[in-house]
Design an enzyme around this catalytic site. Sequence first.
Site, PDB file in Angstrom:
ATOM      1  N   GLY A   1       0.860  -1.179   0.000  1.00 38.81           N
ATOM      2  CA  GLY A   1       0.000   0.000   0.000  1.00 38.81           C
ATOM      3  C   GLY A   1       0.893   1.224   0.000  1.00 38.81           C
ATOM      4  O   GLY A   1       1.890   1.258  -0.717  1.00 38.81           O
TER       5      GLY A   1
ATOM      6  N   HIS B   1       9.054  -3.467  -6.558  1.00 37.18           N
ATOM      7  CA  HIS B   1       8.483  -3.197  -7.890  1.00 37.18           C
ATOM      8  C   HIS B   1       9.527  -2.540  -8.787  1.00 37.18           C
ATOM      9  O   HIS B   1       9.204  -1.623  -9.549  1.00 37.18           O
ATOM     10  CB  HIS B   1       7.258  -2.264  -7.817  1.00 37.18           C
ATOM     11  CG  HIS B   1       6.119  -2.773  -7.009  1.00 37.18           C
ATOM     12  ND1 HIS B   1       5.247  -3.723  -7.458  1.00 37.18           N
ATOM     13  CD2 HIS B   1       5.698  -2.443  -5.759  1.00 37.18           C
ATOM     14  CE1 HIS B   1       4.326  -3.962  -6.526  1.00 37.18           C
ATOM     15  NE2 HIS B   1       4.577  -3.204  -5.485  1.00 37.18           N
TER      16      HIS B   1
ATOM     17  N   GLU C   1       9.487  -7.478  -9.826  1.00 36.51           N
ATOM     18  CA  GLU C   1       8.294  -8.237  -9.441  1.00 36.51           C
ATOM     19  C   GLU C   1       8.501  -9.728  -9.693  1.00 36.51           C
ATOM     20  O   GLU C   1       8.970 -10.107 -10.770  1.00 36.51           O
ATOM     21  CB  GLU C   1       7.079  -7.717 -10.206  1.00 36.51           C
ATOM     22  CG  GLU C   1       6.715  -6.317  -9.767  1.00 36.51           C
ATOM     23  CD  GLU C   1       5.495  -5.749 -10.478  1.00 36.51           C
ATOM     24  OE1 GLU C   1       5.036  -6.336 -11.463  1.00 36.51           O
ATOM     25  OE2 GLU C   1       5.012  -4.695 -10.030  1.00 36.51           O
TER      26      GLU C   1
ATOM     27  N   SER D   1       5.970  -5.349  -0.860  1.00 35.64           N
ATOM     28  CA  SER D   1       5.911  -3.951  -1.307  1.00 35.64           C
ATOM     29  C   SER D   1       6.209  -2.975  -0.143  1.00 35.64           C
ATOM     30  O   SER D   1       7.340  -2.961   0.348  1.00 35.64           O
ATOM     31  CB  SER D   1       4.544  -3.720  -1.952  1.00 35.64           C
ATOM     32  OG  SER D   1       4.554  -2.569  -2.731  1.00 35.64           O
ATOM     33  N   ALA D   2       5.237  -2.197   0.326  1.00 37.01           N
ATOM     34  CA  ALA D   2       5.488  -1.278   1.445  1.00 37.01           C
ATOM     35  C   ALA D   2       5.995  -2.044   2.672  1.00 37.01           C
ATOM     36  O   ALA D   2       6.863  -1.561   3.409  1.00 37.01           O
ATOM     37  CB  ALA D   2       4.216  -0.509   1.794  1.00 37.01           C
TER      38      ALA D   2
END
Lengths: 235, 235
Positions: free
Chosen positions: B90, B159, B194, B122-123
């Site tokens: 997020g 990413h 990714e 991710s985050a």
Amino acid sequence: MKKIIIASTSAMYGGKYLEYLQPVLQEHFKDCSSLVFIPYARPGGITHEAYTAKVAETFTAIGINVKGLHEFDNPAQAVLDAEALFTGGGNTFLLVNELYNTGVMQALEKAVHAGTPYLGSSAGSNICGLTMQTTNDMPIIYPPSFKTLGVVPFNINPHYLDPVEGSTHMGETRETRIREFHVFHRQPVVGLREGSWLEVKGSAIVLGGDRHARIFRQGQEPEEVAPGADLSGLK
Amino acid sequence: MKKIIIASTSAMYGGKYLEYLQPVLQEHFKDCSSLVFIPYARPGGITHEAYTAKVAETFTAIGINVKGLHEFDNPAQAVLDAEALFTGGGNTFLLVNELYNTGVMQALEKAVHAGTPYLGSSAGSNICGLTMQTTNDMPIIYPPSFKTLGVVPFNINPHYLDPVEGSTHMGETRETRIREFHVFHRQPVVGLREGSWLEVKGSAIVLGGDRHARIFRQGQEPEEVAPGADLSGLK
């Protein structure tokens, strides 16, 4: 009367620095023979000196003498005394940090409101909005605040990029990021595509260039507005 | 002994949530029957409840019961007591802000160092680095600090995206942004494409997945490292 150009980018692909904007800048700065350049955003880590030299080359061609803000002992005073101002692109976090640490942020707000002709590109455009919170840059420096000049009553997203058709990348699109911004904030965001700019004259705000801009409002679907659109009611 | 999976993304294009990682997670969490999910990053502004429900669905399929951190009265204590931990993706600014405001950042550091199996995507991967300063996210929230867990001695760029061939866009590429980071900071940055992840077991750090990762070191040309590469010497 405020007199501001808020440009998405400083250069178009294959074009020279500020080349695509040259006729607009000639008109914008027509009563000026000197300009103070704010090189703090340092794209790619370029020095203040080298960045200023590059900008000076462009402005000399239209008869304007450039001095870098780093050359002054009192940069805040230099901004207040300037005949014209230009903040170049680079990293917005770094730029905002320097503007606060030098006291230039406040001086800049005062000068722009007082009518000193201002040009911003990229990071220098981000700071025209209410906050820098719709920048695309990496947070390489921790600034004391994300609040910026607010010389327009909304936020700017420069280098606005449409989703890449057929992309398989799962990172957020620009639009998704701006929607996340609107979960927490109510001010509109103007997505300025490269080659576009906003021209502010007093309370008038007009979209320049030949591309549409994308307007994001909290809780609404984005709106495409055409070149020449009047954005003075946007807030 | 630290036991961490640092994943670039939670899903691959066309794949279901965490699907590509499922065999790895089954092994990683094999001794766990419950997991505490940290939903603070709220992608697209999703609620903590909805985000947790989505994650629970995935983990139930491998026999792990999920509870969201927002369900606990004392989230810091819940992290210390957890059998396993997962921080979802997020917005990293929002995530880091919440982690500090709830006292969870410190608890998380303690739990991960003590050996509680951790998954980040991710985050949730960004925060495994020394700082969140190589995130791709928009600064929609002003966190009290950019410092993060530092459970690996470098920074993460999830990413990771190669420059788009033939692109005419003038905004900075990911590589340019990371180079700007290195004007000010010395820690290496791991660009995780990714489908890639880092698996940390004690002091061992190995690149998982079938893609190369791109390693950025201050003052050096980036280096491509192959799947299975040992990154334990990187700092």
